[in-house]
Design a protein around this motif. Sequence first.
Motif, PDB file in Angstrom:
ATOM      1  N   GLU A  27       0.818  -1.214   0.000  1.00 14.94           N
ATOM      2  CA  GLU A  27       0.000   0.000   0.000  1.00 14.94           C
ATOM      3  C   GLU A  27       0.847   1.257   0.000  1.00 14.94           C
ATOM      4  O   GLU A  27       0.505   2.238  -0.641  1.00 14.94           O
ATOM      5  CB  GLU A  27      -0.929  -0.007   1.214  1.00 14.94           C
ATOM      6  CG  GLU A  27      -1.992  -1.087   1.135  1.00 14.94           C
ATOM      7  CD  GLU A  27      -2.871  -1.101   2.357  1.00 14.94           C
ATOM      8  OE1 GLU A  27      -2.925  -0.081   3.072  1.00 14.94           O
ATOM      9  OE2 GLU A  27      -3.509  -2.133   2.589  1.00 14.94           O
ATOM     10  N   HIS A  28       1.949   1.234   0.756  1.00 18.11           N
ATOM     11  CA  HIS A  28       2.782   2.434   0.874  1.00 18.11           C
ATOM     12  C   HIS A  28       4.241   2.074   0.624  1.00 18.11           C
ATOM     13  O   HIS A  28       4.751   1.124   1.206  1.00 18.11           O
ATOM     14  CB  HIS A  28       2.623   3.058   2.258  1.00 18.11           C
ATOM     15  CG  HIS A  28       3.285   4.386   2.380  1.00 18.11           C
ATOM     16  ND1 HIS A  28       2.795   5.509   1.770  1.00 18.11           N
ATOM     17  CD2 HIS A  28       4.415   4.765   3.007  1.00 18.11           C
ATOM     18  CE1 HIS A  28       3.593   6.523   2.032  1.00 18.11           C
ATOM     19  NE2 HIS A  28       4.589   6.095   2.778  1.00 18.11           N
ATOM     20  N   GLU A  62      13.451   0.866   2.589  1.00 15.69           N
ATOM     21  CA  GLU A  62      13.744  -0.327   1.789  1.00 15.69           C
ATOM     22  C   GLU A  62      14.606   0.067   0.591  1.00 15.69           C
ATOM     23  O   GLU A  62      14.139   0.132  -0.549  1.00 15.69           O
ATOM     24  CB  GLU A  62      12.448  -0.979   1.326  1.00 15.69           C
ATOM     25  CG  GLU A  62      11.587  -1.493   2.462  1.00 15.69           C
ATOM     26  CD  GLU A  62      10.317  -2.144   1.961  1.00 15.69           C
ATOM     27  OE1 GLU A  62      10.337  -2.744   0.870  1.00 15.69           O
ATOM     28  OE2 GLU A  62       9.311  -2.026   2.657  1.00 15.69           O
ATOM     29  N   ALA A  63      15.875   0.311   0.844  1.00 16.64           N
ATOM     30  CA  ALA A  63      16.790   0.813  -0.186  1.00 16.64           C
ATOM     31  C   ALA A  63      16.992  -0.190  -1.317  1.00 16.64           C
ATOM     32  O   ALA A  63      17.136   0.200  -2.479  1.00 16.64           O
ATOM     33  CB  ALA A  63      18.128   1.181   0.434  1.00 16.64           C
ATOM     34  N   ALA A  64      16.985  -1.469  -1.000  1.00 17.37           N
ATOM     35  CA  ALA A  64      17.195  -2.489  -2.034  1.00 17.37           C
ATOM     36  C   ALA A  64      16.051  -2.478  -3.053  1.00 17.37           C
ATOM     37  O   ALA A  64      16.278  -2.628  -4.256  1.00 17.37           O
ATOM     38  CB  ALA A  64      17.316  -3.870  -1.392  1.00 17.37           C
ATOM     39  N   ARG A  65      14.832  -2.285  -2.570  1.00 15.52           N
ATOM     40  CA  ARG A  65      13.676  -2.227  -3.472  1.00 15.52           C
ATOM     41  C   ARG A  65      13.696  -0.944  -4.306  1.00 15.52           C
ATOM     42  O   ARG A  65      13.403  -0.955  -5.497  1.00 15.52           O
ATOM     43  CB  ARG A  65      12.377  -2.301  -2.666  1.00 15.52           C
ATOM     44  CG  ARG A  65      11.134  -2.382  -3.529  1.00 15.52           C
ATOM     45  CD  ARG A  65       9.880  -2.310  -2.697  1.00 15.52           C
ATOM     46  NE  ARG A  65       9.849  -3.322  -1.658  1.00 15.52           N
ATOM     47  CZ  ARG A  65       9.203  -4.484  -1.782  1.00 15.52           C
ATOM     48  NH1 ARG A  65       8.559  -4.767  -2.882  1.00 15.52           N
ATOM     49  NH2 ARG A  65       9.199  -5.357  -0.796  1.00 15.52           N
ATOM     50  N   ALA A 116       9.736   8.546  -1.922  1.00 15.15           N
ATOM     51  CA  ALA A 116      10.554   7.639  -1.113  1.00 15.15           C
ATOM     52  C   ALA A 116      12.017   7.683  -1.535  1.00 15.15           C
ATOM     53  O   ALA A 116      12.917   7.670  -0.683  1.00 15.15           O
ATOM     54  CB  ALA A 116      10.009   6.221  -1.222  1.00 15.15           C
ATOM     55  N   ILE A 117      12.276   7.745  -2.839  1.00 13.45           N
ATOM     56  CA  ILE A 117      13.662   7.817  -3.322  1.00 13.45           C
ATOM     57  C   ILE A 117      14.312   9.114  -2.875  1.00 13.45           C
ATOM     58  O   ILE A 117      15.461   9.136  -2.424  1.00 13.45           O
ATOM     59  CB  ILE A 117      13.716   7.658  -4.853  1.00 13.45           C
ATOM     60  CG1 ILE A 117      13.386   6.215  -5.245  1.00 13.45           C
ATOM     61  CG2 ILE A 117      15.077   8.049  -5.405  1.00 13.45           C
ATOM     62  CD1 ILE A 117      13.256   5.978  -6.727  1.00 13.45           C
ATOM     63  N   LEU A 135      20.647   6.837   2.303  1.00 14.17           N
ATOM     64  CA  LEU A 135      20.461   5.423   2.007  1.00 14.17           C
ATOM     65  C   LEU A 135      20.686   5.139   0.520  1.00 14.17           C
ATOM     66  O   LEU A 135      21.041   4.021   0.151  1.00 14.17           O
ATOM     67  CB  LEU A 135      19.049   4.980   2.412  1.00 14.17           C
ATOM     68  CG  LEU A 135      18.698   5.136   3.895  1.00 14.17           C
ATOM     69  CD1 LEU A 135      17.234   4.839   4.118  1.00 14.17           C
ATOM     70  CD2 LEU A 135      19.581   4.254   4.740  1.00 14.17           C
ATOM     71  N   LEU A 136      20.449   6.150  -0.307  1.00 12.15           N
ATOM     72  CA  LEU A 136      20.689   6.064  -1.745  1.00 12.15           C
ATOM     73  C   LEU A 136      21.547   7.254  -2.163  1.00 12.15           C
ATOM     74  O   LEU A 136      21.448   8.331  -1.593  1.00 12.15           O
ATOM     75  CB  LEU A 136      19.365   6.112  -2.527  1.00 12.15           C
ATOM     76  CG  LEU A 136      18.436   4.925  -2.451  1.00 12.15           C
ATOM     77  CD1 LEU A 136      17.145   5.213  -3.194  1.00 12.15           C
ATOM     78  CD2 LEU A 136      19.089   3.686  -3.001  1.00 12.15           C
TER      79      LEU A 136
END
Length: 76
Positions: A22-23, A28-31, A61-62, A70-71
């Motif tokens: 849903e969100h 979740e950096a790998a995703r 999120a990115i 994280l990225l």
Amino acid sequence: MRRERGRRAKRKVCTFCVEKIEHVDYKEAARLRRFITERGKILPRRISGNCAHHQRQLTTAIKRARIMALLPFTIE
């Protein structure tokens, strides 16, 4: 020959809708890494296949993951 030219590519499905997420979470950096290019740019919706709702969440999120380190912003 004519049939090949008029053929359409298979429609991509939203991976978040398929997995019933849903969100989109920035932790979740790998995703999230699957949706950025090797140069660090965010993949557009027509290439990633996401629906509009999840693409907006993914972009946010990115950007949050980049601020939290994280990225990466860019990749040398």
